[in-house]
Design a protein around this motif. Structure first.
Motif, short mmCIF file in Angstrom:
data_model
loop_
_atom_site.label_atom_id
_atom_site.label_comp_id
_atom_site.label_asym_id
_atom_site.label_seq_id
_atom_site.Cartn_x
_atom_site.Cartn_y
_atom_site.Cartn_z
N THR A 15 39.51 46.38 38.32
CA THR A 15 38.42 47.19 37.77
C THR A 15 38.71 47.55 36.32
O THR A 15 39.86 47.79 35.94
N PHE A 16 37.64 47.60 35.53
CA PHE A 16 37.78 48.02 34.14
C PHE A 16 38.32 49.44 34.08
O PHE A 16 39.17 49.76 33.24
N ALA A 17 37.86 50.30 34.99
CA ALA A 17 38.30 51.71 35.01
C ALA A 17 39.80 51.85 35.23
O ALA A 17 40.41 52.80 34.75
N LEU A 52 30.10 52.18 28.80
CA LEU A 52 31.46 52.11 29.36
C LEU A 52 31.66 53.20 30.41
O LEU A 52 32.23 52.94 31.48
N ASP A 53 31.19 54.42 30.11
CA ASP A 53 31.32 55.51 31.08
C ASP A 53 30.62 55.16 32.38
O ASP A 53 31.16 55.38 33.47
N ALA A 54 29.41 54.60 32.29
CA ALA A 54 28.66 54.22 33.49
C ALA A 54 29.36 53.11 34.26
O ALA A 54 29.44 53.15 35.50
N LEU A 55 29.90 52.14 33.54
CA LEU A 55 30.61 51.04 34.21
C LEU A 55 31.87 51.53 34.91
O LEU A 55 32.20 51.07 36.01
N MET A 56 32.56 52.48 34.28
CA MET A 56 33.76 53.03 34.90
C MET A 56 33.40 53.87 36.12
O MET A 56 34.09 53.81 37.14
N GLU A 57 32.33 54.63 36.01
CA GLU A 57 31.90 55.45 37.15
C GLU A 57 31.51 54.55 38.32
O GLU A 57 31.78 54.85 39.48
N GLU A 58 30.90 53.44 38.00
CA GLU A 58 30.48 52.47 39.02
C GLU A 58 31.67 51.66 39.56
O GLU A 58 31.56 50.99 40.58
N LYS A 59 32.80 51.74 38.85
CA LYS A 59 34.02 51.03 39.22
C LYS A 59 33.81 49.51 39.29
O LYS A 59 34.25 48.85 40.24
N ASN A 61 34.33 45.61 38.57
CA ASN A 61 35.49 44.77 38.30
C ASN A 61 35.23 43.98 37.02
O ASN A 61 34.14 44.01 36.47
N PHE A 62 36.26 43.28 36.54
CA PHE A 62 36.11 42.54 35.30
C PHE A 62 35.07 41.42 35.41
O PHE A 62 34.40 41.10 34.44
N GLU A 63 34.92 40.85 36.58
CA GLU A 63 33.91 39.81 36.74
C GLU A 63 32.52 40.38 36.44
O GLU A 63 31.76 39.82 35.64
N THR A 64 32.18 41.51 37.04
CA THR A 64 30.89 42.15 36.80
C THR A 64 30.79 42.66 35.37
O THR A 64 29.75 42.53 34.72
N THR A 92 39.63 29.01 32.16
CA THR A 92 38.75 29.83 32.99
C THR A 92 38.04 30.85 32.09
O THR A 92 38.71 31.72 31.50
N PRO A 93 36.71 30.77 31.95
CA PRO A 93 35.99 31.65 31.02
C PRO A 93 36.27 33.14 31.23
O PRO A 93 36.50 33.86 30.25
N LEU A 94 36.23 33.62 32.45
CA LEU A 94 36.45 35.05 32.68
C LEU A 94 37.84 35.47 32.26
O LEU A 94 38.01 36.49 31.58
N THR A 95 38.84 34.71 32.63
CA THR A 95 40.21 35.03 32.25
C THR A 95 40.34 35.04 30.73
O THR A 95 40.97 35.93 30.14
#
Length: 120
Positions: A15-17, A52-59, A61-64, A92-95
């Motif tokens: 997760t980004f968080a 970023l705050d919303a993404l962290m609250e949503e937890k 992952n890096f894929e999303t 690998t694009p995501l990596t």
């Protein structure tokens, strides 16, 4: 450069968080600010501080995280070695995208000028 499927899956599921506080600690320890960190993240992804705050609250992952991001057109200019991998050779694009972010945070922490970090 080929990464293993296990390595790629681990990065995608992280997760980004869970990583963000480490980014903050790293840049602040080296005398940079959270605002500069946000500027770098926004340049790469298009995400504002509130995003970023919303993404962290949503937890998310890096894929999303990177599916929702609008990658900067100059992101491909981010080159170098991070965590033992040459960024421009990661297949690998995501990596590769996660390593772009890691590299930008490293450059910020090392005191590189913002113009250079943002490839201006």
């Amino acid at each position: 450069m080929t990464t293993t499927p296990e390595h790629d899956r681990k990065i995608a599921e992280m997760t980004f968080a869970s990583v963000y506080p480490h980014y903050v600690t790293k840049v602040e320890r080296k005398g940079r600010t959270v605002e500069e960190l946000h500027e770098v993240i926004e340049w790469l992804t298009g995400f504002s501080k509130s995003d970023l705050d919303a993404l962290m609250e949503e937890k998310v992952n890096f894929e999303t995280f990177f599916q929702r991001a609008t990658l900067h057109p100059n992101a491909h200019l981010i080159k170098g070695v991070i965590c033992g991998y040459r960024i421009e050779n990661i297949e690998t694009p995501l990596t590769q995208q996660v390593r772009y972010l890691d590299k930008l945070v490293d450059e910020l922490a090392k005191g590189r000028k913002m113009e250079k970090i943002l490839r201006i």
